[in-house]
Write a protein that holds these residues in place. Structure first.
Motif, short mmCIF file in Angstrom:
data_model
loop_
_atom_site.label_atom_id
_atom_site.label_comp_id
_atom_site.label_asym_id
_atom_site.label_seq_id
_atom_site.Cartn_x
_atom_site.Cartn_y
_atom_site.Cartn_z
N ARG A 130 -12.19 41.77 -14.56
CA ARG A 130 -12.41 40.44 -13.99
C ARG A 130 -13.73 40.42 -13.23
O ARG A 130 -14.15 41.43 -12.63
CB ARG A 130 -11.26 40.07 -13.07
N TYR A 131 -14.38 39.25 -13.25
CA TYR A 131 -15.61 38.98 -12.51
C TYR A 131 -15.30 37.89 -11.50
O TYR A 131 -15.00 36.75 -11.88
CB TYR A 131 -16.71 38.53 -13.48
N ASN A 132 -15.33 38.24 -10.22
CA ASN A 132 -15.09 37.28 -9.14
C ASN A 132 -16.41 36.87 -8.50
O ASN A 132 -17.11 37.72 -7.93
CB ASN A 132 -14.17 37.89 -8.09
N ALA A 133 -16.73 35.60 -8.57
CA ALA A 133 -18.01 35.13 -8.07
C ALA A 133 -18.19 35.42 -6.58
O ALA A 133 -19.29 35.77 -6.13
CB ALA A 133 -18.16 33.62 -8.34
N GLU A 134 -17.11 35.29 -5.79
CA GLU A 134 -17.25 35.50 -4.35
C GLU A 134 -17.52 36.97 -4.01
O GLU A 134 -18.21 37.27 -3.03
CB GLU A 134 -16.03 34.99 -3.59
N GLU A 135 -17.00 37.89 -4.80
CA GLU A 135 -17.24 39.31 -4.55
C GLU A 135 -18.66 39.70 -4.93
O GLU A 135 -19.30 40.52 -4.27
CB GLU A 135 -16.22 40.17 -5.27
N VAL A 136 -19.18 39.10 -6.01
CA VAL A 136 -20.58 39.32 -6.36
C VAL A 136 -21.48 38.79 -5.25
O VAL A 136 -22.44 39.44 -4.83
CB VAL A 136 -20.92 38.64 -7.70
N ASP A 152 -28.89 31.73 -4.24
CA ASP A 152 -28.45 31.87 -5.63
C ASP A 152 -26.95 31.67 -5.81
O ASP A 152 -26.44 31.84 -6.93
CB ASP A 152 -28.83 33.26 -6.17
N HIS A 153 -26.23 31.32 -4.74
CA HIS A 153 -24.79 31.19 -4.82
C HIS A 153 -24.32 29.84 -4.27
O HIS A 153 -24.92 29.32 -3.33
CB HIS A 153 -24.11 32.33 -4.05
N ARG A 154 -23.29 29.29 -4.85
CA ARG A 154 -22.75 28.01 -4.43
C ARG A 154 -22.19 28.10 -3.02
O ARG A 154 -21.68 29.15 -2.61
CB ARG A 154 -21.63 27.57 -5.37
N PRO A 155 -22.28 27.01 -2.25
CA PRO A 155 -21.75 27.04 -0.88
C PRO A 155 -20.29 27.45 -0.79
O PRO A 155 -19.91 28.21 0.11
CB PRO A 155 -21.96 25.60 -0.39
N MET A 196 -30.06 50.88 -5.30
CA MET A 196 -30.15 49.54 -5.91
C MET A 196 -31.29 48.75 -5.27
O MET A 196 -32.03 48.05 -5.97
CB MET A 196 -28.83 48.79 -5.74
N ARG A 197 -31.42 48.85 -3.95
CA ARG A 197 -32.51 48.12 -3.29
C ARG A 197 -33.86 48.60 -3.79
O ARG A 197 -34.77 47.81 -4.04
CB ARG A 197 -32.40 48.32 -1.78
N THR A 198 -34.00 49.90 -3.95
CA THR A 198 -35.27 50.47 -4.43
C THR A 198 -35.57 49.98 -5.84
O THR A 198 -36.70 49.59 -6.15
CB THR A 198 -35.21 52.01 -4.40
N MET A 199 -34.53 49.99 -6.69
CA MET A 199 -34.73 49.56 -8.07
C MET A 199 -35.04 48.07 -8.14
O MET A 199 -35.90 47.63 -8.91
CB MET A 199 -33.49 49.88 -8.90
N LEU A 200 -34.35 47.28 -7.32
CA LEU A 200 -34.61 45.84 -7.31
C LEU A 200 -36.04 45.53 -6.88
O LEU A 200 -36.65 44.56 -7.36
CB LEU A 200 -33.62 45.13 -6.40
N ASP A 243 -28.07 35.04 -14.48
CA ASP A 243 -28.75 35.95 -13.57
C ASP A 243 -27.75 36.57 -12.58
O ASP A 243 -26.86 35.89 -12.07
CB ASP A 243 -29.84 35.22 -12.78
N VAL A 244 -27.92 37.86 -12.31
CA VAL A 244 -27.09 38.59 -11.35
C VAL A 244 -28.01 39.38 -10.44
O VAL A 244 -28.94 40.06 -10.91
CB VAL A 244 -26.12 39.54 -12.08
N PHE A 245 -27.78 39.29 -9.11
CA PHE A 245 -28.58 40.00 -8.10
C PHE A 245 -30.07 39.69 -8.23
O PHE A 245 -30.92 40.54 -7.99
CB PHE A 245 -28.33 41.50 -8.17
N GLY A 246 -30.36 38.46 -8.66
CA GLY A 246 -31.75 38.04 -8.79
C GLY A 246 -32.45 38.56 -10.02
O GLY A 246 -33.64 38.27 -10.21
#
Length: 398
Positions: A130-136, A152-155, A196-200, A243-246
């Motif tokens: 499962r993919y939960n938008a709030e957890e992403v 990038d996320h809904r209110p 992940m921050r470094t790769m992003l 798009d995920v994580f920008g």
């Protein structure tokens, strides 16, 4: 259509004789132990083939490579890429010399498929991805702390993400990272939060158009070689197809596929048609896409999803969910018949039952997330039944 099964190699808890019992004869595998960007040698390829063919009575063959990875530097367009392109072409030559000519790959930046739950419990005790938008959103904004991520996320998703963070333990946060990384079952490297921050940061400033240009360059470099060798390259769609994580996604829609097949027109430049990946895109009409791009389909992943308005989705039964898989199968069978009628040597379209629910004793086996034995066996049986029924009905109507 050729019935195939993804197998992760000798350490896969699912054994080759079990795959044959499920009804598949084509093995979908990769040399996951080889670092991205390095050459797959003939010796390594033949070693895997010997394992797959060790018991001739099973009638198994290495039918499809999934995946021959594209190095991140190529996606970034970073530095002198001459050696990486040379290595990719050499791997193609070596595979072709061993008789393997159907190659699946993807061009997803940094991450492969992304989920936030690996075992959502269903009625009866089965489990699903499962993919939960709030957890992403919680991970993106408050754990990863990506700059400007909240935009990038809904209110309403952000509100639920903040609520999730308030009640989440350190173990919950660690497990969420591990779940996101689980989509890289054969990856050489995985990331912690600092990684992940470094790769992003390396992808910071890479726009959708930049990534498309880098992808076009990759195609220009490798497709001519694939064409010479009789290889069919099939790009797997982004999963999820947004798009995920920008990170920009560029293999998500019909317009994206138009761009890809038009960038370097060739029989060697095609797609792996994944009904689940495309199916998670709210605007994607998956049966229409199958019909439109049928001549470019090199390989098919058949599964299903149930979508929700906020972008969340869950993997459904193979014949359940939002995608009309029966209609897609009818299109694939018609395309296969067209190829056979045209005298094409490689007219068969291999397919595999993609991600399955964990059923019965699947949870005890330690298989890769999304790749249980019993769940996929059930999916393959259902898909095979549809194919036989559709073929019989279409034959009677002629």
């Amino acid at each position: 259509m050729e019935q195939t099964w993804r197998w992760f190699g000798p350490d896969d808890p699912v054994k080759l004789h079990e795959i044959r019992q499920a009804g598949a004869t084509g093995i979908v595998s990769a040399l996951h132990h080889i670092r991205y960007g390095e050459v797959w040698s003939i010796e390594e390829i033949e070693a895997r083939q010997r394992i797959i063919g060790a018991d001739p009575s099973l009638g198994l063959r290495w039918s499809v490579v999934e995946s021959l990875p594209v190095a991140e530097a190529i996606k970034l367009g970073e530095g002198d890429l001459t050696q990486l392109f040379d290595n990719y072409r050499q791997s193609l030559r070596n595979l072709a010399s061993c008789g393997i000519t159907n190659i699946c790959y993807n061009f997803m930046a940094m991450l492969d498929w992304t989920r936030t739950e690996l075992r959502r419990v269903l009625p009866g005790g089965a489990t699903a991805l499962r993919y939960n938008a709030e957890e992403v959103a919680a991970f993106d904004c408050y754990i990863l702390q990506r700059p400007d991520a909240e935009a990038d996320h809904r209110p309403d998703v952000l509100e639920r993400a903040r609520a999730w963070m308030k009640k989440a333990s350190e173990s919950d946060k660690h497990n969420l990272l591990a779940t996101i990384m689980a989509g890289l079952p054969g990856a050489y490297e995985r990331y912690d939060v600092p990684g992940m921050r470094t790769m992003l940061k390396r992808f910071d400033g890479i726009t959708r158009d930049d990534l498309r240009a880098n992808y076009k360059r990759f195609l220009e470099e490798v497709v001519p070689t694939a064409e010479e060798l009789g290889i069919r390259l099939g790009v797997h769609p982004d999963d999820p197809p947004f798009d995920v994580f920008g990170l920009p996604r560029i293999v998500s829609t019909a317009a994206d596929i138009d761009f890809i097949v038009g960038a370097v027109p060739s029989k060697a430049n095609g797609i792996t048609f994944c009904t689940g990946a495309f199916g998670a895109g709210p605007a994607n009409d998956v049966p229409a896409m199958a019909e439109r791009f049928a001549p470019h389909i090199q390989f098919a992943h058949l599964r299903n999803v149930l979508k929700e308005p906020d972008g969340s989705f869950m993997e459904a039964d193979h014949l359940g969910g939002d995608v009309d898989v029966v209609k897609v199968i009818r299109t694939l069978l018609a395309e296969q018949a067209r190829r056979k009628g045209a005298g094409e040597d490689d007219w068969r379209i291999p397919f595999r039952p993609d991600h399955g629910h964990e059923l019965l004793n699947d949870g005890e086996r330690g298989t890769h997330p999304g790749y249980p034995m019993v769940g996929r066996l059930k999916g393959l049986a259902e898909l095979r039944g549809v194919m036989m029924a559709v073929s019989a009905i279409d034959h009677q109507s002629r």
